[in-house]
Design an enzyme around this catalytic site. Structure first.
Site, PDB file in Angstrom:
ATOM      1  N   PRO A 117     -12.643  -3.813   4.682  1.00 28.99           N
ATOM      2  CA  PRO A 117     -11.612  -3.090   5.408  1.00 28.99           C
ATOM      3  C   PRO A 117     -10.810  -2.099   4.576  1.00 28.99           C
ATOM      4  O   PRO A 117     -10.387  -2.416   3.462  1.00 28.99           O
ATOM      5  CB  PRO A 117     -10.693  -4.203   5.917  1.00 28.99           C
ATOM      6  N   ASN A 118     -10.638  -0.928   5.154  1.00 29.43           N
ATOM      7  CA  ASN A 118      -9.785   0.151   4.647  1.00 29.43           C
ATOM      8  C   ASN A 118     -10.376   0.917   3.467  1.00 29.43           C
ATOM      9  O   ASN A 118      -9.816   1.929   3.051  1.00 29.43           O
ATOM     10  CB  ASN A 118      -8.375  -0.368   4.294  1.00 29.43           C
ATOM     11  N   ARG A 137      -5.745   8.467   0.260  1.00 29.27           N
ATOM     12  CA  ARG A 137      -4.371   7.963   0.090  1.00 29.27           C
ATOM     13  C   ARG A 137      -4.310   7.061  -1.136  1.00 29.27           C
ATOM     14  O   ARG A 137      -5.351   6.591  -1.604  1.00 29.27           O
ATOM     15  CB  ARG A 137      -3.972   7.095   1.296  1.00 29.27           C
ATOM     16  N   TYR A 145      -5.990   3.474  -6.166  1.00 29.00           N
ATOM     17  CA  TYR A 145      -7.415   3.354  -5.838  1.00 29.00           C
ATOM     18  C   TYR A 145      -8.269   4.565  -6.246  1.00 29.00           C
ATOM     19  O   TYR A 145      -9.453   4.617  -5.924  1.00 29.00           O
ATOM     20  CB  TYR A 145      -7.577   3.107  -4.333  1.00 29.00           C
ATOM     21  N   ASN A 201     -17.072  -5.297  -2.474  1.00 24.11           N
ATOM     22  CA  ASN A 201     -15.617  -5.247  -2.527  1.00 24.11           C
ATOM     23  C   ASN A 201     -15.153  -5.622  -1.126  1.00 24.11           C
ATOM     24  O   ASN A 201     -15.202  -4.789  -0.211  1.00 24.11           O
ATOM     25  CB  ASN A 201     -15.121  -3.854  -2.905  1.00 24.11           C
ATOM     26  N   ALA A 226      -9.179  -6.694   1.633  1.00 26.25           N
ATOM     27  CA  ALA A 226      -8.218  -7.778   1.867  1.00 26.25           C
ATOM     28  C   ALA A 226      -8.889  -9.076   2.337  1.00 26.25           C
ATOM     29  O   ALA A 226      -8.303 -10.166   2.222  1.00 26.25           O
ATOM     30  CB  ALA A 226      -7.179  -7.324   2.881  1.00 26.25           C
ATOM     31  N   HIS A 236      -9.062 -12.349   0.256  1.00 27.42           N
ATOM     32  CA  HIS A 236      -7.992 -13.333   0.157  1.00 27.42           C
ATOM     33  C   HIS A 236      -7.886 -14.230   1.389  1.00 27.42           C
ATOM     34  O   HIS A 236      -6.955 -15.031   1.490  1.00 27.42           O
ATOM     35  CB  HIS A 236      -6.656 -12.601  -0.070  1.00 27.42           C
ATOM     36  N   GLU A 251     -18.565  -9.480  -7.292  1.00 30.57           N
ATOM     37  CA  GLU A 251     -17.331  -9.111  -6.578  1.00 30.57           C
ATOM     38  C   GLU A 251     -16.622  -8.018  -7.387  1.00 30.57           C
ATOM     39  O   GLU A 251     -16.409  -8.183  -8.594  1.00 30.57           O
ATOM     40  CB  GLU A 251     -16.442 -10.360  -6.472  1.00 30.57           C
ATOM     41  N   HIS A 286     -13.287  -5.323  -7.536  1.00 28.43           N
ATOM     42  CA  HIS A 286     -12.000  -4.805  -7.052  1.00 28.43           C
ATOM     43  C   HIS A 286     -11.606  -3.615  -7.896  1.00 28.43           C
ATOM     44  O   HIS A 286     -11.716  -3.668  -9.131  1.00 28.43           O
ATOM     45  CB  HIS A 286     -10.905  -5.877  -7.129  1.00 28.43           C
ATOM     46  N   ARG A 331      -1.070  -8.041  -9.277  1.00 30.35           N
ATOM     47  CA  ARG A 331      -0.422  -7.593  -8.040  1.00 30.35           C
ATOM     48  C   ARG A 331       0.292  -8.769  -7.359  1.00 30.35           C
ATOM     49  O   ARG A 331       0.634  -9.738  -8.022  1.00 30.35           O
ATOM     50  CB  ARG A 331      -1.480  -6.927  -7.134  1.00 30.35           C
TER      51      ARG A 331
HETATM   52  O1  CA2 Z   1      -8.543  -3.554  -5.544  1.00 26.05           O
HETATM   53  C1  CA2 Z   1      -9.348  -3.629  -4.620  1.00 26.05           C
HETATM   54  O2  CA2 Z   1     -10.454  -3.101  -4.643  1.00 26.05           O
HETATM   55  C2  CA2 Z   1      -8.964  -4.387  -3.342  1.00 26.05           C
HETATM   56  O3  CA2 Z   1     -10.117  -5.088  -2.893  1.00 26.05           O
HETATM   57  C3  CA2 Z   1      -8.542  -3.340  -2.336  1.00 26.05           C
HETATM   58  C4  CA2 Z   1      -8.013  -3.919  -1.025  1.00 26.05           C
HETATM   59  C5  CA2 Z   1      -6.935  -4.959  -1.307  1.00 26.05           C
HETATM   60  O4  CA2 Z   1      -6.539  -5.573  -0.089  1.00 26.05           O
HETATM   61  C6  CA2 Z   1      -7.421  -6.029  -2.269  1.00 26.05           C
HETATM   62  O5  CA2 Z   1      -6.362  -6.929  -2.517  1.00 26.05           O
HETATM   63  C7  CA2 Z   1      -7.861  -5.405  -3.582  1.00 26.05           C
HETATM   64  C8  CA2 Z   1      -7.410  -2.830  -0.169  1.00 26.05           C
HETATM   65  C9  CA2 Z   1      -8.335  -1.711   0.146  1.00 26.05           C
HETATM   66  C10 CA2 Z   1      -7.529  -0.581   0.742  1.00 26.05           C
HETATM   67  O6  CA2 Z   1      -8.153   0.621   0.402  1.00 26.05           O
HETATM   68  C11 CA2 Z   1      -7.407   1.776   0.482  1.00 26.05           C
HETATM   69  C12 CA2 Z   1      -7.928   2.863  -0.155  1.00 26.05           C
HETATM   70  C13 CA2 Z   1      -7.255   4.043  -0.135  1.00 26.05           C
HETATM   71  C14 CA2 Z   1      -6.048   4.142   0.549  1.00 26.05           C
HETATM   72  C15 CA2 Z   1      -5.550   3.054   1.200  1.00 26.05           C
HETATM   73  C16 CA2 Z   1      -6.230   1.848   1.191  1.00 26.05           C
END
Ligand code: CA2
Length: 145
Positions: free
Chosen positions: A10-11, A18, A23, A75, A78, A81, A99, A101, A108
């Site tokens: 997701p995301n 963003r 990221y 990856n 979220a 977790h 895995e 990240h 964090r």
């Molecule tokens: O650090 C990572 O790769 C995470 O898997 C990213 C997840 C986060 O929930 C994990 O705790 C750690 C979030 C991905 C969101 O991706 C975005 C990318 C660009 C802008 C906004 C969100």
């Protein structure tokens, strides 16, 4: 040709649009294209998918079995977790996975410091930016080719 799979949860489709401080500024499309080139250089095939839906990720993990994927790079976003379903899918297909990240989840919020996948992963890369995907792929192609 040996098959590998890259899965993003997701995301992660928002990469490069963003939160570049957290990221990076590369889009997921850029990252996938780069990794596909690296896999081609080694005469391997990288199957790439991103989904915002847990059930689709479960189905994609199942499809890795049918496609004789030797290692999954994931990856889970979220879902890392929270998702027992992803854990069960990865256990169910019995395909080794790495895995990844982008951020260091251990630097964090507390809620990010629990992963439902890490203890059954081949290895975990966290906090090395998007380069972590490439490191995982290179390792997978060395170990599982
Ligand atoms: O650090 C990572 O790769 C995470 O898997 C990213 C997840 C986060 O929930 C994990 O705790 C750690 C979030 C991905 C969101 O991706 C975005 C990318 C660009 C802008 C906004 C969100």
């Amino acid at each position: 040709m040996t098959n590998y799979m890259l899965l993003n949860g997701p995301n992660l489709n928002l990469l490069g649009t963003r939160e570049p401080d957290l990221y990076g500024s590369e889009t997921l499309e850029d990252i996938e294209a780069h990794l596909i080139e690296i896999s081609k250089d080694k005469e391997c095939n990288l199957i790439c998918h991103q989904s915002n839906a847990e059930h689709e990720l479960v189905d994609l993990i199942h499809s890795a079995k049918d496609n004789q994927v030797k290692c999954i790079i994931i990856n889970p976003g979220a879902l890392t977790h929270s998702s027992i379903a992803l854990r069960d899918a990865l256990t169910g297909v019995n395909i080794p996975f790495i895995e990844v990240h982008i951020s260091n989840i251990y630097a964090r919020e507390d809620f990010r410091q629990k992963s439902y996948l890490s203890d059954i992963a081949e290895g975990v890369i966290s906090g090395l930016g998007v380069e972590g995907y490439e490191l995982a792929l290179v390792k997978a192609m060395k170990k599982f080719n």
